[in-house]
Design a protein around this motif. Structure first.
Motif, PDB file in Angstrom:
ATOM      1  N   ILE A 162       0.837  -1.207   0.000  1.00 19.32           N
ATOM      2  CA  ILE A 162       0.000   0.000   0.000  1.00 19.32           C
ATOM      3  C   ILE A 162       0.875   1.261   0.000  1.00 19.32           C
ATOM      4  N   GLY A 163       0.572   2.184  -0.918  1.00 19.45           N
ATOM      5  CA  GLY A 163       1.418   3.371  -1.087  1.00 19.45           C
ATOM      6  C   GLY A 163       2.758   2.942  -1.665  1.00 19.45           C
ATOM      7  N   CYS A 164       2.668   2.124  -2.723  1.00 21.09           N
ATOM      8  CA  CYS A 164       3.856   1.435  -3.269  1.00 21.09           C
ATOM      9  C   CYS A 164       4.775   2.355  -4.051  1.00 21.09           C
TER      10      CYS A 164
ATOM     11  N   TYR B 154       1.533   6.985   6.891  1.00 20.28           N
ATOM     12  CA  TYR B 154       1.301   8.316   7.470  1.00 20.28           C
ATOM     13  C   TYR B 154       0.236   9.093   6.679  1.00 20.28           C
ATOM     14  N   ASN B 155       0.038   8.741   5.404  1.00 24.31           N
ATOM     15  CA  ASN B 155      -0.952   9.456   4.602  1.00 24.31           C
ATOM     16  C   ASN B 155      -2.374   9.280   5.134  1.00 24.31           C
ATOM     17  N   ILE B 156      -2.625   8.163   5.784  1.00 18.95           N
ATOM     18  CA  ILE B 156      -3.951   7.949   6.386  1.00 18.95           C
ATOM     19  C   ILE B 156      -3.845   8.089   7.916  1.00 18.95           C
TER      20      ILE B 156
ATOM     21  N   GLY C 282      -5.313   3.517  -6.711  1.00 17.48           N
ATOM     22  CA  GLY C 282      -6.359   3.483  -5.689  1.00 17.48           C
ATOM     23  C   GLY C 282      -5.896   4.220  -4.455  1.00 17.48           C
ATOM     24  N   SER C 283      -6.834   4.408  -3.540  1.00 19.77           N
ATOM     25  CA  SER C 283      -6.489   5.130  -2.317  1.00 19.77           C
ATOM     26  C   SER C 283      -6.517   4.201  -1.106  1.00 19.77           C
ATOM     27  N   MET C 284      -5.578   4.435  -0.215  1.00 24.64           N
ATOM     28  CA  MET C 284      -5.462   3.579   0.975  1.00 24.64           C
ATOM     29  C   MET C 284      -6.650   3.735   1.929  1.00 24.64           C
TER      30      MET C 284
HETATM   31  C1  LIG Z   1       6.990   8.380   0.849  1.00 28.07           C
HETATM   32  S1  LIG Z   1       6.229   7.609  -0.532  1.00 28.07           S
HETATM   33  C2  LIG Z   1       6.732   5.910  -0.305  1.00 28.07           C
HETATM   34  C3  LIG Z   1       6.696   5.119  -1.588  1.00 28.07           C
HETATM   35  C4  LIG Z   1       7.306   3.717  -1.529  1.00 28.07           C
HETATM   36  N1  LIG Z   1       6.577   2.846  -0.626  1.00 28.07           N
HETATM   37  C5  LIG Z   1       8.769   3.773  -1.134  1.00 28.07           C
HETATM   38  O1  LIG Z   1       9.082   3.489   0.044  1.00 28.07           O
HETATM   39  O2  LIG Z   1       9.584   4.117  -1.985  1.00 28.07           O
HETATM   40  C6  LIG Z   1       4.503   7.574  -0.088  1.00 28.07           C
HETATM   41  C7  LIG Z   1       3.584   7.043  -1.169  1.00 28.07           C
HETATM   42  O3  LIG Z   1       2.229   7.067  -0.741  1.00 28.07           O
HETATM   43  C8  LIG Z   1       1.421   7.419  -1.850  1.00 28.07           C
HETATM   44  N2  LIG Z   1       0.128   7.902  -1.361  1.00 28.07           N
HETATM   45  C9  LIG Z   1      -0.165   9.095  -0.793  1.00 28.07           C
HETATM   46  N3  LIG Z   1      -1.450   9.143  -0.438  1.00 28.07           N
HETATM   47  C10 LIG Z   1      -2.009   7.948  -0.805  1.00 28.07           C
HETATM   48  C11 LIG Z   1      -3.310   7.379  -0.705  1.00 28.07           C
HETATM   49  N4  LIG Z   1      -4.316   8.060  -0.144  1.00 28.07           N
HETATM   50  N5  LIG Z   1      -3.509   6.146  -1.170  1.00 28.07           N
HETATM   51  C12 LIG Z   1      -2.501   5.432  -1.746  1.00 28.07           C
HETATM   52  N6  LIG Z   1      -1.249   5.928  -1.863  1.00 28.07           N
HETATM   53  C13 LIG Z   1      -1.005   7.165  -1.398  1.00 28.07           C
HETATM   54  C14 LIG Z   1       2.247   8.442  -2.577  1.00 28.07           C
HETATM   55  O4  LIG Z   1       1.819   8.607  -3.912  1.00 28.07           O
HETATM   56  C15 LIG Z   1       3.640   7.847  -2.468  1.00 28.07           C
HETATM   57  O5  LIG Z   1       3.913   6.976  -3.537  1.00 28.07           O
END
Ligand SMILES: C[S@@+](CC[C@H](N)C(=O)[O-])C[C@H]1O[C@@H](n2cnc3c(N)ncnc32)[C@H](O)[C@@H]1O
Length: 257
Positions: free
Chosen positions: A53-55, A125-127, A103-105
């Motif tokens: 998630i948030g890949c 942290y985004n959620i 998609g969104s987390m």
């Molecule tokens: C700090 S990056 C980390 C990316 C990856 N996991 C890494 O460690 O390289 C945070 C990721 O969360 C994604 N993100 C932010 N809000 C999100 C949401 N509501 N749902 C899914 N992904 C989200 C961002 O687009 C970003 O790719």
């Protein structure tokens, strides 16, 4: 929001995505840290279903894919990141087991209790840590694992400058023991946790940005968003070098009970 503002905003988002797309990782981490966390997960087979998630562009997704044998779905809000992840999966001939989806987390496309493992590096942290643990739990089978990395304090007290920076950026940052207690409170057995080594921030995150920043600033010369983005990243890197004994990322691994 006016049409004009909306298009400016979209331009800014695209710019930010372009900057981070040029990096292998979008947050601190490393192959070694991913594999260390994976070494505590003991329930995986070729029938397993894993969500990342948030890949982002999938740096850690590919590491997971090469060291597990089940199906992996990577989820991220940004189409550009998912596009790159799918291109990488194809290049590595992993496309039959790895799929990136937009998609969104906070609205995950999974069935109840269908996942064996939830992975999320530098993204929960985004959620919010507690909300993520709580809301994602229903998708895990009993005995399934969660492995997330999360900004955490290493000490009870810290200098005002770094305290203020993080309370503004992410007020949920907390000490490791408080994070572990949250994991337990939200229905997971805390299996282990470890602090990501310093090279996850330097060698694998801030140092690759130096070159990327030069290229980006040249391409977008005079653009305020580009200037601000790079200035913010440089400030973050400076704060990390100054205050790294007070905070960092911690991998938390829990098992659904
Ligand atoms: C700090 S990056 C980390 C990316 C990856 N996991 C890494 O460690 O390289 C945070 C990721 O969360 C994604 N993100 C932010 N809000 C999100 C949401 N509501 N749902 C899914 N992904 C989200 C961002 O687009 C970003 O790719």
């Amino acid at each position: 929001m006016s049409k004009e503002n909306k298009s400016i905003n979209e331009f800014d988002i695209n710019l930010i995505c372009e900057y981070f797309s040029s990096l292998e990782r979008q947050g601190p981490g490393s192959k070694e840290a991913t594999l260390m966390a994976l070494s505590f997960i003991d329930n995986l087979t070729n029938k397993s279903f894993i969500a990342d998630i948030g890949c982002g562009t999938g740096g850690q997704t590919m590491v997971l894919a090469k060291h597990t044998s089940g199906q992996i779905k990577g989820i991220d809000l940004f189409p550009n990141f998912i596009n790159l992840l799918n291109i990488n999966a194809n290049k590595l001939n992993l496309q039959h087991r790895v799929e990136g989806i937009i998609g969104s987390m906070d609205n995950l496309p999974f069935q109840s209790e269908e996942l064996d493992l939830i992975w999320s590096e530098g993204a929960i942290y985004n959620i919010g840590f507690e909300r993520g643990l709580n809301e994602w739990r229903k998708f895990l089978k009993t005995g399934g694992y969660i492995a997330v990395s999360e900004a955490s304090w290493f000490t009870e007290e810290r200098p005002a400058e770094i305290n203020a920076f993080w309370l503004d950026a992410y007020p949920e940052i907390d000490t490791i023991s408080n994070k572990v207690a949250l994991m337990q409170k939200n229905g997971y057995i805390p299996i282990t946790n470890f602090i990501l080594p310093e090279n996850c921030w330097t060698e694998h995150f801030y140092i690759p940005q130096v070159k990327a920043q030069e290229i980006f600033l040249k391409k977008y010369k005079g653009n305020q968003t580009a200037d601000e983005l790079v200035a913010n990243q440089r400030h973050e890197a400076f704060l990390y070098s100054k205050y790294k004994e007070y905070y960092g990322y911690v991998f938390y691994i829990g098992k659904k009970n």
